[in-house]
Write a protein that holds these residues in place. Structure first.
Motif, PDB file in Angstrom:
ATOM      1  N   UNK A 298     -62.822  10.170 -64.409  1.00 42.53           N
ATOM      2  CA  UNK A 298     -62.268  10.592 -63.119  1.00 42.53           C
ATOM      3  C   UNK A 298     -61.024  11.450 -63.283  1.00 42.53           C
ATOM      4  N   UNK A 299     -60.490  11.509 -64.497  1.00 41.45           N
ATOM      5  CA  UNK A 299     -59.243  12.238 -64.740  1.00 41.45           C
ATOM      6  C   UNK A 299     -59.425  13.527 -65.523  1.00 41.45           C
ATOM      7  N   UNK A 300     -60.428  13.570 -66.408  1.00 38.28           N
ATOM      8  CA  UNK A 300     -60.554  14.703 -67.328  1.00 38.28           C
ATOM      9  C   UNK A 300     -61.046  15.973 -66.647  1.00 38.28           C
ATOM     10  N   UNK A 301     -60.711  17.086 -67.280  1.00 36.99           N
ATOM     11  CA  UNK A 301     -61.237  18.399 -66.926  1.00 36.99           C
ATOM     12  C   UNK A 301     -61.441  19.142 -68.240  1.00 36.99           C
ATOM     13  N   UNK A 302     -61.811  20.381 -68.198  1.00 38.08           N
ATOM     14  CA  UNK A 302     -62.114  21.132 -69.423  1.00 38.08           C
ATOM     15  C   UNK A 302     -60.931  21.261 -70.376  1.00 38.08           C
ATOM     16  N   UNK A 303     -59.712  21.170 -69.869  1.00 36.58           N
ATOM     17  CA  UNK A 303     -58.538  21.349 -70.714  1.00 36.58           C
ATOM     18  C   UNK A 303     -57.823  20.075 -71.112  1.00 36.58           C
ATOM     19  N   UNK A 304     -58.350  18.925 -70.729  1.00 36.45           N
ATOM     20  CA  UNK A 304     -57.674  17.650 -71.007  1.00 36.45           C
ATOM     21  C   UNK A 304     -57.615  17.364 -72.500  1.00 36.45           C
TER      22      UNK A 304
END
Length: 82
Positions: free
Chosen positions: A63-69
């Protein structure tokens, strides 16, 4: 370290147990994500201090990650996350 070069902390939000959200200079850091109720997908960095179940939850991480995490975690957690 020159104190004038440290970015000011704009927001600290307590979420649950050891889970805290920090925001500074447009970057968002979560520590020990557990019991996240909303899908923010805004994490620049997720810090997981150790491998107790109440300091990370794989479902919560999604629920927190995105491509740059990026992640900062010990070897046991790194193996799980891969």
């Amino acid at each position: 370290m020159d104190a004038n070069k440290i970015p000011a902390l704009r927001a600290v939000t307590y979420i649950h147990h050891a889970t805290v959200r920090f925001e500074a200079d447009g970057k968002v850091v979560y520590s020990d994500p557990f019991k996240i109720k909303e899908s923010a997908n805004d994490a620049d960095l997720i810090l997981i201090t150790h491998d107790h179940g109440d300091h990370y939850g794989p479902g919560n991480i999604t629920t927190l990650v995105n491509d740059g995490t990026r992640f900062c975690a010990g070897a046991a957690i790194a193996a799980i996350l891969q």
